[in-house]
Design a protein around this motif. Structure first.
Motif, mmCIF file in Angstrom:
data_model
loop_
_atom_site.group_PDB
_atom_site.id
_atom_site.type_symbol
_atom_site.label_atom_id
_atom_site.label_comp_id
_atom_site.label_asym_id
_atom_site.label_seq_id
_atom_site.Cartn_x
_atom_site.Cartn_y
_atom_site.Cartn_z
ATOM 1 N N GLU A 175 9.507 -7.590 2.471
ATOM 2 C CA GLU A 175 9.020 -7.035 3.965
ATOM 3 C C GLU A 175 8.533 -5.654 3.616
ATOM 4 O O GLU A 175 9.606 -5.035 3.308
ATOM 5 C CB GLU A 175 9.741 -7.455 4.826
ATOM 6 N N VAL A 176 7.589 -5.084 4.228
ATOM 7 C CA VAL A 176 7.249 -3.742 4.561
ATOM 8 C C VAL A 176 6.757 -3.475 5.554
ATOM 9 O O VAL A 176 6.144 -4.366 6.450
ATOM 10 C CB VAL A 176 6.047 -3.487 3.182
ATOM 11 N N THR A 177 6.997 -2.032 6.175
ATOM 12 C CA THR A 177 6.324 -1.597 7.417
ATOM 13 C C THR A 177 5.365 -0.961 7.279
ATOM 14 O O THR A 177 5.221 -0.108 6.403
ATOM 15 C CB THR A 177 7.772 -0.734 7.909
ATOM 16 N N VAL A 178 4.272 -1.338 7.992
ATOM 17 C CA VAL A 178 3.094 -0.589 7.920
ATOM 18 C C VAL A 178 3.244 0.684 8.889
ATOM 19 O O VAL A 178 3.180 0.485 10.020
ATOM 20 C CB VAL A 178 1.765 -1.318 8.155
ATOM 21 N N LYS A 179 3.264 1.768 7.965
ATOM 22 C CA LYS A 179 3.168 2.809 8.886
ATOM 23 C C LYS A 179 2.067 3.488 9.438
ATOM 24 O O LYS A 179 1.618 4.045 10.323
ATOM 25 C CB LYS A 179 3.949 4.075 8.082
#
Ligand SMILES: [Zn+2]
Length: 237
Positions: A50-54
């Motif tokens: 899981e990654v956070t879109v900055k």
């Protein structure tokens, strides 16, 4: 334009140190920064990561997602994209309010207005050419805008050919900044002038609930920023 969650395919992953990466997808619901609209935020995930879109950025015709790694490391293949919807919805409401203010300021001043720029994050404003309007004109702008919000009006998206655009958009507040494209996307608040715009908007003015016109900040002898805010939303649907 109001899809909150979608499936996509990650086509390319470029790691940045061990904490971040750049991702390119086959299609994306993340609206990149542009036209005064800040980039969408959210998450991209699969079983294994899981990654956070900055930030989503337009780069050479492709939307590149700059992400922070939360769990695992992203890989090419199927993934699920989820927007930070409360934030996106706020931006859609502010963006629609900005167009409404163009219309109401022109009405209050009795003349065409010309926008110079806008920013819909913090501080939230629309920039206009011309002298700072009187306090009375600003209050009239706010009253007119809130009347229209109370009544409600459809907000429609339409595509125009370059020829139609030159003819129909002459009074648009951003006509001077019309992009040189064969097809121009326009947004029209029912009863108002169509405005060329590639951003995201709500479908009805009623969703704004209310707008407050703040101070008009003088930038030079012939331009100013009109600061504004939309009501805290009762719902984010
Ligand atoms: Zn717009």
């Amino acid at each position: 334009m109001d899809t909150r969650e979608s499936e996509a395919r990650v086509l390319k992953v470029v790691p940045e140190k061990r904490t971040h990466a750049y991702l390119v997808l086959d299609e994306t619901i993340f609206h990149p920064k542009g036209g005064g609209q800040p980039s969408d935020r959210g998450v991209i995930r699969s079983h294994d990561y899981e990654v956070t879109v900055k930030k989503a950025i337009h780069y050479e015709g492709v939307v590149v997602h700059w992400v922070k790694l939360n769990r695992g490391a992203p890989v090419e293949g199927d993934a699920v994209c989820v927007l930070d919807w409360p934030y996106r919805h706020l931006i859609m409401r502010r963006h629609t309010a900005a167009h409404l203010l163009d219309h109401c300021l022109a009405q209050a001043l009795g003349t065409r207005v010309q926008t110079t720029d806008s920013w819909l994050d913090e501080p939230c404003y629309v920039g206009y050419a011309g002298a700072v309007p009187s306090e009375e004109a600003l209050r009239r702008t706010e009253t007119l805008a809130n009347l229209m919000i109370t009544k409600g009006a459809a907000v429609n998206i339409r595509f125009l050919s370059a020829e139609q655009a030159r003819e129909l958009l002459q009074n648009a507040p951003n006509y001077e900044r019309l992009p040189d494209l064969s097809e121009i996307r326009t947004v029209t608040i029912e009863g108002c002038q169509p405005i060329p715009c590639g951003g995201t908007h709500v479908r009805n003015l009623a969703d704004l609930e209310g707008v407050s016109v703040g101070n008009a900040e003088r930038l030079s002898t012939d331009s100013f920023r009109l600061h504004f805010s939309v009501s805290a939303s009762a719902s984010s649907s």
